[in-house]
Design an enzyme around this catalytic site. Sequence first.
Site, mmCIF file in Angstrom:
data_model
loop_
_atom_site.group_PDB
_atom_site.id
_atom_site.type_symbol
_atom_site.label_atom_id
_atom_site.label_comp_id
_atom_site.label_asym_id
_atom_site.label_seq_id
_atom_site.Cartn_x
_atom_site.Cartn_y
_atom_site.Cartn_z
ATOM 1 N N HIS A 24 0.805 -1.104 -0.059
ATOM 2 C CA HIS A 24 -0.030 -0.195 0.054
ATOM 3 C C HIS A 24 0.741 1.237 -0.072
ATOM 4 O O HIS A 24 0.586 2.293 -0.875
ATOM 5 C CB HIS A 24 -1.199 0.100 1.278
ATOM 6 N N ASP A 130 -4.343 6.754 1.744
ATOM 7 C CA ASP A 130 -5.041 5.583 1.493
ATOM 8 C C ASP A 130 -6.301 5.637 2.298
ATOM 9 O O ASP A 130 -6.541 5.718 3.377
ATOM 10 C CB ASP A 130 -3.995 4.514 2.020
#
EC number: 2.4.1.115
Length: 471
Positions: A24, A130
């Site tokens: 990520h 994110d």
Amino acid sequence: MAPADGESSPPPHVAVVAFPFSSHAAVLLSIARALAAAAAPSGATLSFLSTASSLAQLRKASSASAGHGLPGNLRFVEVPDGAPAAEETVPVPRQMQLFMEAAEAGGVKAWLEAARAAAGGARVTCVVGDAFVWPAADAAASAGAPWVPVWTAASCALLAHIRTDALREDVGDQAANRVDGLLISHPGLASYRVRDLPDGVVSGDFNYVINLLVHRMGQCLPRSAAAVALNTFPGLDPPDVTAALAEILPNCVPFGPYHLLLAEDDADTAAPADPHGCLAWLGRQPARGVAYVSFGTVACPRPDELRELAAGLEDSGAPFLWSLREDSWPHLPPGFLDRAAGTGSGLVVPWAPQVAVLRHPSVGAFVTHAGWASVLEGLSSGVPMACRPFFGDQRMNARSVAHVWGFGAAFEGAMTSAGVATAVEELLRGEEGARMRARAKELQALVAEAFGPGGECRKNFDRFVEIVCRA
């Protein structure tokens, strides 16, 4: 606070909040680097917030890749991981839990203050992050800044997470009895079955850390996001998926695959790190004749399934390149590695430069776990796929590849040697495979057009930069 009359507005200061697990943070950093380059003329600065271990990994990757240094207007800011100092070895799920508990308990607000301090007191004007780190929404609001989350997986999976409550109400406790039922009553999900939904949506442990996380995220996004970056490109998602998302999230900005935003993020295709000689080996193979096999860095088949896969690759008669963690090699059939090396028909390596491999003219099939990054890398390289999903959104991705976009096939359950041999032979040489290969090339052309001069992804990224920097 608005500037007084006659005063100019200070330049934007964008805080970029990472989810420091799996890939990520690396994906978000590629976006941050592209954003920093595009926003430099406005005087914008970016603070990339992640944990010490995450930043160390990013620095290591940057030092190993030419051209991957940080732009001058992008800085790393270390934030706590939430783990007690006494805990030396913490399983990853527990690490995620501690990190998210800290984030929700006011941690993100403290991180934004750390970003402000690192920027010499410059107020944070926008929070990009994110989407998994949903507590950033309230922290951004407290700072008087918009929250612009970045979604890194497929659009259909995002839709499933946003509609989790409705899906649970519909399916109830009948998930096991309705596994093959199509979700026709849920806008945008009619092409998918109950069995394709990500873990924790209608089955599994709803209280498992990652399932709780994405459920809360799905509830937060529609009410708090100023805009949402999508890891897709116009023309990929079916119209019903696009329409359903637009109704819930009216300011979606698709500009994926994210790794194509900056030319230097694609640099490994020109001069890749290739310590195991994958590209040299591919150079000795026939055009579009090789099956490339990789299940990413997390997923791995059980030992019995590994043996079936190995036997199927041999039975297919096709040369193969297999990226497989070394701790799994002892589970391969006796003599398999020696036979592959002795005949030159196969190469098994612990790591391969995947993007460069997929773009090599010798690669004609991709056996994959259907992680979204791998799907996009294969798609943008024009390579048809055989998907063996394991968890998370991989089942939806495999369904999309095989039944929505039609450029591959999907295994239903564990792989068998016969199934692998048939899939590889079909993708490389079969009549149905010819249709899949043609479809893969069509999608590859769409990606190239979207990222070409004046392409839709270029325009959308410009819009994303404007949204982020206008606050």
